[in-house]
Write a protein that holds these residues in place. Sequence first.
Motif, PDB file in Angstrom:
ATOM      1  N   GLN A  16      61.527  21.065 -45.604  1.00 55.17           N
ATOM      2  CA  GLN A  16      61.005  21.835 -44.232  1.00 55.17           C
ATOM      3  C   GLN A  16      61.304  21.216 -42.935  1.00 55.17           C
ATOM      4  N   LYS A  17      62.370  21.801 -42.311  1.00 48.07           N
ATOM      5  CA  LYS A  17      62.986  21.066 -41.290  1.00 48.07           C
ATOM      6  C   LYS A  17      62.200  21.773 -39.978  1.00 48.07           C
ATOM      7  N   SER A  18      61.897  20.596 -39.297  1.00 50.10           N
ATOM      8  CA  SER A  18      61.314  20.668 -37.974  1.00 50.10           C
ATOM      9  C   SER A  18      61.258  20.184 -36.747  1.00 50.10           C
ATOM     10  N   LYS A  19      60.743  20.747 -35.581  1.00 47.96           N
ATOM     11  CA  LYS A  19      61.264  19.613 -34.685  1.00 47.96           C
ATOM     12  C   LYS A  19      61.494  18.003 -35.114  1.00 47.96           C
ATOM     13  N   ILE A  20      60.048  17.771 -35.805  1.00 47.52           N
ATOM     14  CA  ILE A  20      60.471  15.768 -36.056  1.00 47.52           C
ATOM     15  C   ILE A  20      60.606  15.637 -37.011  1.00 47.52           C
ATOM     16  N   ASN A  21      61.391  16.328 -38.016  1.00 40.35           N
ATOM     17  CA  ASN A  21      62.679  15.382 -39.344  1.00 40.35           C
ATOM     18  C   ASN A  21      63.737  16.412 -38.974  1.00 40.35           C
ATOM     19  N   ARG A  22      64.185  17.047 -38.039  1.00 40.44           N
ATOM     20  CA  ARG A  22      65.767  17.652 -38.402  1.00 40.44           C
ATOM     21  C   ARG A  22      66.478  16.837 -37.282  1.00 40.44           C
ATOM     22  N   ILE A  23      68.078  16.307 -38.367  1.00 45.66           N
ATOM     23  CA  ILE A  23      68.828  15.345 -37.406  1.00 45.66           C
ATOM     24  C   ILE A  23      69.606  16.264 -37.157  1.00 45.66           C
ATOM     25  N   LYS A  24      69.868  15.367 -36.118  1.00 40.07           N
ATOM     26  CA  LYS A  24      70.204  16.433 -34.512  1.00 40.07           C
ATOM     27  C   LYS A  24      72.227  16.204 -34.711  1.00 40.07           C
ATOM     28  N   ARG A  25      72.515  15.216 -34.578  1.00 36.68           N
ATOM     29  CA  ARG A  25      73.706  14.072 -34.506  1.00 36.68           C
ATOM     30  C   ARG A  25      74.168  13.798 -36.420  1.00 36.68           C
ATOM     31  N   GLY A  26      74.927  13.993 -36.683  1.00 38.46           N
ATOM     32  CA  GLY A  26      75.290  13.515 -37.579  1.00 38.46           C
ATOM     33  C   GLY A  26      74.653  14.315 -38.940  1.00 38.46           C
ATOM     34  N   GLN A  27      74.729  16.287 -38.357  1.00 39.91           N
ATOM     35  CA  GLN A  27      74.552  16.537 -39.544  1.00 39.91           C
ATOM     36  C   GLN A  27      75.113  17.399 -40.328  1.00 39.91           C
ATOM     37  N   ASN A  28      75.996  16.402 -40.770  1.00 39.84           N
ATOM     38  CA  ASN A  28      76.857  17.226 -41.969  1.00 39.84           C
ATOM     39  C   ASN A  28      76.503  15.743 -42.989  1.00 39.84           C
ATOM     40  N   ARG A  29      75.663  14.440 -42.029  1.00 37.97           N
ATOM     41  CA  ARG A  29      76.046  13.869 -43.090  1.00 37.97           C
ATOM     42  C   ARG A  29      73.931  13.867 -43.870  1.00 37.97           C
ATOM     43  N   ALA A  30      73.269  15.343 -42.970  1.00 38.89           N
ATOM     44  CA  ALA A  30      72.276  15.030 -43.796  1.00 38.89           C
ATOM     45  C   ALA A  30      71.173  15.313 -44.236  1.00 38.89           C
ATOM     46  N   THR A  31      70.264  15.352 -45.516  1.00 44.84           N
ATOM     47  CA  THR A  31      70.314  16.281 -46.477  1.00 44.84           C
ATOM     48  C   THR A  31      68.627  15.678 -46.164  1.00 44.84           C
ATOM     49  N   TYR A  32      67.527  17.135 -46.828  1.00 46.29           N
ATOM     50  CA  TYR A  32      65.824  17.259 -46.828  1.00 46.29           C
ATOM     51  C   TYR A  32      65.777  17.086 -48.410  1.00 46.29           C
ATOM     52  N   ASP A  33      66.942  17.288 -49.361  1.00 42.17           N
ATOM     53  CA  ASP A  33      67.328  17.105 -50.567  1.00 42.17           C
ATOM     54  C   ASP A  33      65.436  16.166 -50.909  1.00 42.17           C
ATOM     55  N   VAL A  34      64.452  16.722 -51.332  1.00 39.51           N
ATOM     56  CA  VAL A  34      63.557  15.383 -51.744  1.00 39.51           C
ATOM     57  C   VAL A  34      63.500  14.094 -53.152  1.00 39.51           C
ATOM     58  N   GLU A  35      64.585  14.960 -54.072  1.00 38.14           N
ATOM     59  CA  GLU A  35      65.473  14.063 -55.015  1.00 38.14           C
ATOM     60  C   GLU A  35      66.785  13.048 -54.446  1.00 38.14           C
ATOM     61  N   LYS A  36      67.155  13.203 -53.430  1.00 38.48           N
ATOM     62  CA  LYS A  36      68.075  12.357 -52.818  1.00 38.48           C
ATOM     63  C   LYS A  36      67.267  11.178 -52.109  1.00 38.48           C
TER      64      LYS A  36
END
Length: 220
Positions: A5-25
């Motif tokens: 789940q995205k939150s203030k602590i783990n949300r990626i702000k810069r380069g969001q196109n490169r971000a993933t929160y997928d557990v498997e990845k």
Amino acid sequence: MKEYQKSKINRIKRGQNRATYDVEKIDAILDAGFIGFVNYIFEGKPISIPMGYGRKGNKIYLHGSQANRMLTSLLKAKEISMTVMHLDGLVLARSGLHHSVNYRSATLFGTLKNLEDDLAKEEGLKCFMDHMMPGRWDGIRSMHQEELDRTLVAEMTIETASAKIRDVGVNDEPEDYNLDVWAGIVPLKQIAEYPVSDDQLKSGIKIPDHVMRYYEEYKY
């Protein structure tokens, strides 16, 4: 697809196109490495230290001496963050500003507890050893009780995490593509070289199968 789940602590702000929160990845990034950078505060000063780790499910295992400053500080705080990164290539562009790197990085946030039960400590250490090299734990001697007693084994529960991945080529300014400047990628990777036996090894002891399997898998 399961995601953190995205939150203030783990949300990626810069380069969001490169971000993933997928557990498997994220697990794949963790499993491809063995060294993580662990962050903590000691006497008001921020410190980051590389540490070996093992992963099993959403648990990360770290170990050190009972007097380890980093682990005792983190256990007191009961919170931890750690980053693992792999450098996959140098991206050489036509201008200095557009040089970059290809990489995979994961940052973990979670809680930490001290494993005090001997069986739990051994399971944590086995996870650590098998993460370093599968099959190694079963090929070495058992730990002495005094060794286990003076070893601190900490278990991190990953509460949330995020990752960034860059795996694309050069991204230059449109007008620069006509320049007579070479651009491209220099791929990088870590490989295993042929195992070197200890010079005090008893005569007749061969390199074990699990070591050779590791070498064959990672020699290229």
